[in-house]
Design a protein around this motif. Structure first.
Motif, PDB file in Angstrom:
ATOM      1  N   LEU A  70     -56.052   9.845 -67.777  1.00  0.00           N
ATOM      2  CA  LEU A  70     -57.397   9.915 -68.327  1.00  0.00           C
ATOM      3  C   LEU A  70     -58.489   9.857 -67.274  1.00  0.00           C
ATOM      4  CD1 LEU A  70     -59.415   9.731 -70.775  1.00  0.00           C
ATOM      5  CD2 LEU A  70     -59.117   7.237 -70.621  1.00  0.00           C
ATOM      6  N   LEU A  71     -58.356   8.990 -66.280  1.00  0.00           N
ATOM      7  CA  LEU A  71     -59.471   8.711 -65.379  1.00  0.00           C
ATOM      8  C   LEU A  71     -60.007   9.943 -64.655  1.00  0.00           C
ATOM      9  CD1 LEU A  71     -61.072   6.112 -64.777  1.00  0.00           C
ATOM     10  CD2 LEU A  71     -58.990   5.741 -66.078  1.00  0.00           C
ATOM     11  N   PRO A  72     -59.170  10.829 -64.092  1.00  0.00           N
ATOM     12  CA  PRO A  72     -59.750  12.033 -63.487  1.00  0.00           C
ATOM     13  C   PRO A  72     -60.569  12.852 -64.485  1.00  0.00           C
ATOM     14  CG  PRO A  72     -57.494  11.734 -62.740  1.00  0.00           C
ATOM     15  CD  PRO A  72     -57.706  10.749 -63.849  1.00  0.00           C
ATOM     16  N   GLY A  73     -60.108  12.884 -65.741  1.00  0.00           N
ATOM     17  CA  GLY A  73     -60.874  13.572 -66.766  1.00  0.00           C
ATOM     18  C   GLY A  73     -62.213  12.906 -67.018  1.00  0.00           C
ATOM     19  N   MET A  74     -62.239  11.582 -67.010  1.00  0.00           N
ATOM     20  CA  MET A  74     -63.485  10.870 -67.225  1.00  0.00           C
ATOM     21  C   MET A  74     -64.430  11.032 -66.041  1.00  0.00           C
ATOM     22  SD  MET A  74     -63.518   9.800 -70.212  1.00  0.00           S
ATOM     23  CE  MET A  74     -65.162   9.171 -69.906  1.00  0.00           C
ATOM     24  N   PHE A  75     -63.889  11.103 -64.839  1.00  0.00           N
ATOM     25  CA  PHE A  75     -64.740  11.360 -63.671  1.00  0.00           C
ATOM     26  C   PHE A  75     -65.474  12.696 -63.846  1.00  0.00           C
ATOM     27  CE2 PHE A  75     -61.367   8.967 -61.001  1.00  0.00           C
ATOM     28  CZ  PHE A  75     -61.854   7.752 -61.449  1.00  0.00           C
ATOM     29  N   ALA A  76     -64.727  13.723 -64.267  1.00  0.00           N
ATOM     30  CA  ALA A  76     -65.335  15.043 -64.456  1.00  0.00           C
ATOM     31  C   ALA A  76     -66.314  15.035 -65.633  1.00  0.00           C
ATOM     32  CB  ALA A  76     -64.247  16.091 -64.675  1.00  0.00           C
ATOM     33  N   MET A  77     -65.979  14.324 -66.701  1.00  0.00           N
ATOM     34  CA  MET A  77     -66.890  14.239 -67.841  1.00  0.00           C
ATOM     35  C   MET A  77     -68.195  13.575 -67.447  1.00  0.00           C
ATOM     36  SD  MET A  77     -65.651  15.624 -70.646  1.00  0.00           S
ATOM     37  CE  MET A  77     -66.312  14.784 -72.071  1.00  0.00           C
ATOM     38  N   THR A  78     -68.135  12.581 -66.566  1.00  0.00           N
ATOM     39  CA  THR A  78     -69.353  11.933 -66.076  1.00  0.00           C
ATOM     40  C   THR A  78     -70.243  12.938 -65.363  1.00  0.00           C
ATOM     41  OG1 THR A  78     -68.188   9.832 -65.817  1.00  0.00           O
ATOM     42  CG2 THR A  78     -70.243  10.094 -64.608  1.00  0.00           C
ATOM     43  N   MET A  79     -69.629  13.818 -64.577  1.00  0.00           N
ATOM     44  CA  MET A  79     -70.404  14.856 -63.915  1.00  0.00           C
ATOM     45  C   MET A  79     -71.012  15.821 -64.939  1.00  0.00           C
ATOM     46  SD  MET A  79     -70.035  14.033 -60.695  1.00  0.00           S
ATOM     47  CE  MET A  79     -70.098  12.353 -61.343  1.00  0.00           C
ATOM     48  N   ALA A  80     -70.264  16.143 -65.984  1.00  0.00           N
ATOM     49  CA  ALA A  80     -70.757  17.085 -66.993  1.00  0.00           C
ATOM     50  C   ALA A  80     -71.887  16.492 -67.819  1.00  0.00           C
ATOM     51  CB  ALA A  80     -69.604  17.514 -67.906  1.00  0.00           C
ATOM     52  N   PHE A  81     -71.759  15.228 -68.210  1.00  0.00           N
ATOM     53  CA  PHE A  81     -72.802  14.607 -69.017  1.00  0.00           C
ATOM     54  C   PHE A  81     -74.114  14.484 -68.250  1.00  0.00           C
ATOM     55  CE2 PHE A  81     -69.399  12.275 -71.679  1.00  0.00           C
ATOM     56  CZ  PHE A  81     -69.333  13.359 -72.554  1.00  0.00           C
ATOM     57  N   GLY A  82     -74.051  14.472 -66.927  1.00  0.00           N
ATOM     58  CA  GLY A  82     -75.263  14.358 -66.132  1.00  0.00           C
ATOM     59  C   GLY A  82     -76.198  15.531 -66.275  1.00  0.00           C
ATOM     60  N   VAL A  83     -75.704  16.666 -66.792  1.00  0.00           N
ATOM     61  CA  VAL A  83     -76.569  17.837 -66.947  1.00  0.00           C
ATOM     62  C   VAL A  83     -77.700  17.532 -67.921  1.00  0.00           C
ATOM     63  CG1 VAL A  83     -75.261  18.894 -68.848  1.00  0.00           C
ATOM     64  CG2 VAL A  83     -76.541  20.342 -67.269  1.00  0.00           C
ATOM     65  N   GLU A  84     -77.456  16.640 -68.870  1.00  0.00           N
ATOM     66  CA  GLU A  84     -78.499  16.285 -69.828  1.00  0.00           C
ATOM     67  C   GLU A  84     -79.643  15.545 -69.140  1.00  0.00           C
ATOM     68  OE1 GLU A  84     -76.622  14.119 -72.964  1.00  0.00           O
ATOM     69  OE2 GLU A  84     -74.997  15.571 -73.153  1.00  0.00           O
ATOM     70  N   ALA A  85     -79.330  14.668 -68.189  1.00  0.00           N
ATOM     71  CA  ALA A  85     -80.369  13.951 -67.458  1.00  0.00           C
ATOM     72  C   ALA A  85     -81.198  14.907 -66.607  1.00  0.00           C
ATOM     73  CB  ALA A  85     -79.745  12.870 -66.581  1.00  0.00           C
ATOM     74  N   SER A  86     -80.534  15.866 -65.975  1.00  0.00           N
ATOM     75  CA  SER A  86     -81.262  16.862 -65.179  1.00  0.00           C
ATOM     76  C   SER A  86     -82.211  17.652 -66.060  1.00  0.00           C
ATOM     77  CB  SER A  86     -80.272  17.817 -64.493  1.00  0.00           C
ATOM     78  OG  SER A  86     -79.409  17.127 -63.620  1.00  0.00           O
ATOM     79  N   TYR A  87     -81.703  18.079 -67.198  1.00  0.00           N
ATOM     80  CA  TYR A  87     -82.536  18.851 -68.123  1.00  0.00           C
ATOM     81  C   TYR A  87     -83.734  18.034 -68.588  1.00  0.00           C
ATOM     82  CZ  TYR A  87     -84.055  21.256 -72.331  1.00  0.00           C
ATOM     83  OH  TYR A  87     -84.813  21.885 -73.274  1.00  0.00           O
ATOM     84  N   ALA A  88     -83.492  16.793 -69.015  1.00  0.00           N
ATOM     85  CA  ALA A  88     -84.562  15.970 -69.579  1.00  0.00           C
ATOM     86  C   ALA A  88     -85.672  15.721 -68.566  1.00  0.00           C
ATOM     87  CB  ALA A  88     -83.987  14.649 -70.089  1.00  0.00           C
ATOM     88  N   ALA A  89     -85.303  15.438 -67.313  1.00  0.00           N
ATOM     89  CA  ALA A  89     -86.311  15.140 -66.292  1.00  0.00           C
ATOM     90  C   ALA A  89     -87.168  16.355 -65.980  1.00  0.00           C
ATOM     91  CB  ALA A  89     -85.618  14.628 -65.032  1.00  0.00           C
ATOM     92  N   VAL A  90     -86.544  17.507 -65.799  1.00  0.00           N
ATOM     93  CA  VAL A  90     -87.291  18.718 -65.464  1.00  0.00           C
ATOM     94  C   VAL A  90     -88.143  19.167 -66.647  1.00  0.00           C
ATOM     95  CG1 VAL A  90     -87.088  21.144 -64.779  1.00  0.00           C
ATOM     96  CG2 VAL A  90     -85.590  19.433 -63.760  1.00  0.00           C
ATOM     97  N   ALA A  91     -87.583  19.109 -67.859  1.00  0.00           N
ATOM     98  CA  ALA A  91     -88.337  19.517 -69.043  1.00  0.00           C
ATOM     99  C   ALA A  91     -89.533  18.607 -69.280  1.00  0.00           C
ATOM    100  CB  ALA A  91     -87.422  19.532 -70.267  1.00  0.00           C
TER     101      ALA A  91
END
Length: 270
Positions: A70-91
């Motif tokens: 599971l953990l490698p998958g969760m590491f990658a999911m953490t990177m994927a979920f970060g796209v929302e923070a990037s979007y929110a800040a720029v928007a």
């Protein structure tokens, strides 16, 4: 003075402006630590939920501990979920007119988006460090040596770089912070339609190839291979060339969305 001789000066100017705007983003985190802490702890809660609540009911193909799967998958999911923070800040900056004020200043045009990207990458690196520590505490470990582990971390950050530019471009197109819900509708299916939590072999026949060729799956499979953790195996091209695809997918996304982001920023006032 020739254009060629001006190039080093312009580059120094762009780098200096990028670092200034990166510092601006980081100062916001210092003034709002609760938001930063919540963002770092959310993936930890996901690990505890999937690793301990559901882990006992999930078998790893070929055997092995599910938390190491599971953990490698969760590491990658953490990177994927970060796209929302990037979007929110720029928007948010675009909606409040901050981006337009930046455009009126004598600064490098690219610095606004590159500064945001660098700040988000630093934030993601901190989040990944928290996740690695959490994984170690629940019994996960890398088994192929430090060099391979660092290569896996590099692939995770490369994925995050690619998704930063996806988030920035979408934010500059939509320019509405409340539209982050639209992005969540896209990110969550992509994340769960991958090999992060279960092996593609356990999915319906029509869904398994989609999961195998998911860009997130490539990074997850490559990290499992490099960390020496249990993987999902398989004899497909995606399974046999996970590391190559974990490099190719992010590079392709950056090649598409980085120039689109810079171009969109330059066109905002037109």
């Amino acid at each position: 003075m020739s254009t060629l001789s001006l190039a080093p000066r312009r580059l120094r100017w762009a780098v200096s402006d990028t670092l200034v705007l990166t510092g601006r983003s980081m100062s916001h985190w210092a003034r709002q630590p609760a938001e930063l802490i919540i963002g770092l702890l959310f993936p930890v809660l996901m690990v505890l939920m999937f690793g301990y609540l559901f882990g006992g009911a999930i078998a790893v193909p070929g055997g092995g501990d599910y938390r190491e799967f599971l953990l490698p998958g969760m590491f990658a999911m953490t990177m994927a979920f970060g796209v929302e923070a990037s979007y929110a800040a720029v928007a948010a900056d675009a909606a409040r007119g901050v981006t337009d004020r930046f455009r009126s200043l004598p600064m490098a045009r690219s610095a606004v988006v590159t500064g945001r990207a660098l700040a988000d990458l630093l934030h993601s690196a901190a989040g990944l460090a928290v996740m690695l520590a959490c994984g170690w505490l629940v019994g996960w470990q890398w088994r192929n040596g430090l060099a391979h582990a660092l290569a896996a971390v590099g692939l995770l950050l490369l994925l995050r770089v690619a998704l930063i530019w996806v988030g920035i471009h979408l934010a500059l197109v939509l320019r509405r912070p409340e539209s982050v819900m639209v992005l969540q509708i896209l990110v969550w299916p992509v994340g769960f339609t991958s090999n992060a939590f279960v092996a593609p072999q356990t999915m319906p026949g029509w869904l398994a190839p989609i999961a195998e060729w998911n860009p997130l799956s490539a990074t997850v499979a490559a990290c499992r291979e490099l960390f020496g953790n249990p993987g999902w195996g398989g004899d497909s091209f995606a399974a046999q060339h996970a590391v190559a695809l974990a490099v190719a997918w992010p590079v392709l996304l950056v090649a598409v969305f980085l120039p689109l982001s810079v171009r969109r920023y330059r066109q905002l006032s037109r």
